[in-house]
Scaffold this active site. Sequence first.
Site, PDB file in Angstrom:
ATOM      1  N   TYR A 224       0.838  -1.207   0.000  1.00 32.49           N
ATOM      2  CA  TYR A 224       0.000   0.000   0.000  1.00 32.49           C
ATOM      3  C   TYR A 224       0.874   1.257   0.000  1.00 32.49           C
ATOM      4  O   TYR A 224       0.641   2.195  -0.767  1.00 32.49           O
ATOM      5  CB  TYR A 224      -0.913  -0.026   1.225  1.00 32.49           C
ATOM      6  CG  TYR A 224      -1.757   1.210   1.403  1.00 32.49           C
ATOM      7  CD1 TYR A 224      -2.794   1.498   0.525  1.00 32.49           C
ATOM      8  CD2 TYR A 224      -1.517   2.094   2.454  1.00 32.49           C
ATOM      9  CE1 TYR A 224      -3.565   2.637   0.680  1.00 32.49           C
ATOM     10  CE2 TYR A 224      -2.286   3.235   2.630  1.00 32.49           C
ATOM     11  CZ  TYR A 224      -3.307   3.499   1.739  1.00 32.49           C
ATOM     12  OH  TYR A 224      -4.066   4.631   1.903  1.00 32.49           O
TER      13      TYR A 224
ATOM     14  N   GLU B 227     -11.334   5.510   5.438  1.00 30.80           N
ATOM     15  CA  GLU B 227     -10.662   6.289   6.480  1.00 30.80           C
ATOM     16  C   GLU B 227     -11.578   6.451   7.694  1.00 30.80           C
ATOM     17  O   GLU B 227     -11.113   6.415   8.835  1.00 30.80           O
ATOM     18  CB  GLU B 227     -10.232   7.658   5.950  1.00 30.80           C
ATOM     19  CG  GLU B 227      -9.122   7.624   4.906  1.00 30.80           C
ATOM     20  CD  GLU B 227      -7.781   7.129   5.431  1.00 30.80           C
ATOM     21  OE1 GLU B 227      -7.621   7.010   6.674  1.00 30.80           O
ATOM     22  OE2 GLU B 227      -6.890   6.871   4.616  1.00 30.80           O
TER      23      GLU B 227
ATOM     24  N   TRP C   1      -4.789   0.524  10.343  1.00 26.96           N
ATOM     25  CA  TRP C   1      -5.046   0.556   8.903  1.00 26.96           C
ATOM     26  C   TRP C   1      -4.861  -0.832   8.292  1.00 26.96           C
ATOM     27  O   TRP C   1      -5.509  -1.172   7.301  1.00 26.96           O
ATOM     28  CB  TRP C   1      -4.134   1.569   8.218  1.00 26.96           C
ATOM     29  CG  TRP C   1      -4.387   1.680   6.747  1.00 26.96           C
ATOM     30  CD1 TRP C   1      -3.552   1.314   5.745  1.00 26.96           C
ATOM     31  CD2 TRP C   1      -5.564   2.171   6.106  1.00 26.96           C
ATOM     32  NE1 TRP C   1      -4.136   1.541   4.517  1.00 26.96           N
ATOM     33  CE2 TRP C   1      -5.367   2.068   4.711  1.00 26.96           C
ATOM     34  CE3 TRP C   1      -6.782   2.691   6.578  1.00 26.96           C
ATOM     35  CZ2 TRP C   1      -6.334   2.464   3.778  1.00 26.96           C
ATOM     36  CZ3 TRP C   1      -7.749   3.078   5.655  1.00 26.96           C
ATOM     37  CH2 TRP C   1      -7.518   2.971   4.270  1.00 26.96           C
TER      38      TRP C   1
END
Length: 200
Positions: A25, A47, A55
């Site tokens: 990512y 988010e 995350w």
Amino acid sequence: MEAVTGEDGVARCPWAAAPGDMRAYHDTEWGVPVSGEQAYFERLTLEAFQSGLSWAIILRKRPGFREAFADFDVDEIATWGETERGRLLADAGIVRNRLKVDATLANARATVALRDHGGLEAFVESYRPPAEAQPAPRATEEVPTTSEASTRLSKDLKRRGFAFVGPTTMHALMEALGLVDTHLTGCHRRGVAGRGGAVR
């Protein structure tokens, strides 16, 4: 902590030091611009769901989020009611948080309404800080978690009916979209935020 050189000889932000989803990512998506309302809505939603979580959890569940939320089709999600809400809250493929699910449904409706004012993509993009206001952190301790721009974006989105769009979450969104570059100065990705071809 400053940038970390991995086993492949490449220096990265410490959170992406180890091989795996987070590194992929970091190296291919984080800070790279996306294009279109659907892509912006997806990142806004993810988010929001990440708030208070790692995350890495969101990345692992991203395929589940895409399936559960009709590939983030704003027009479809904006019509959903109690039946779809119940389905989402029972879906183990996503983060089953009632407030975040409700926020996503509300945000879809707010995104549709925002089309009369230029649309979500243009709205978020209008808060891009000038080049001279970009941070240049050498270590993770110097990375900001909010900014004047993210605070304004948060307030203005809330005024337009959006939820779970606090200043910290909006700062993370701006980082993800390349509006703000917080790659450490020693990271090989430093300076590439906001450049390159848009990704989905």
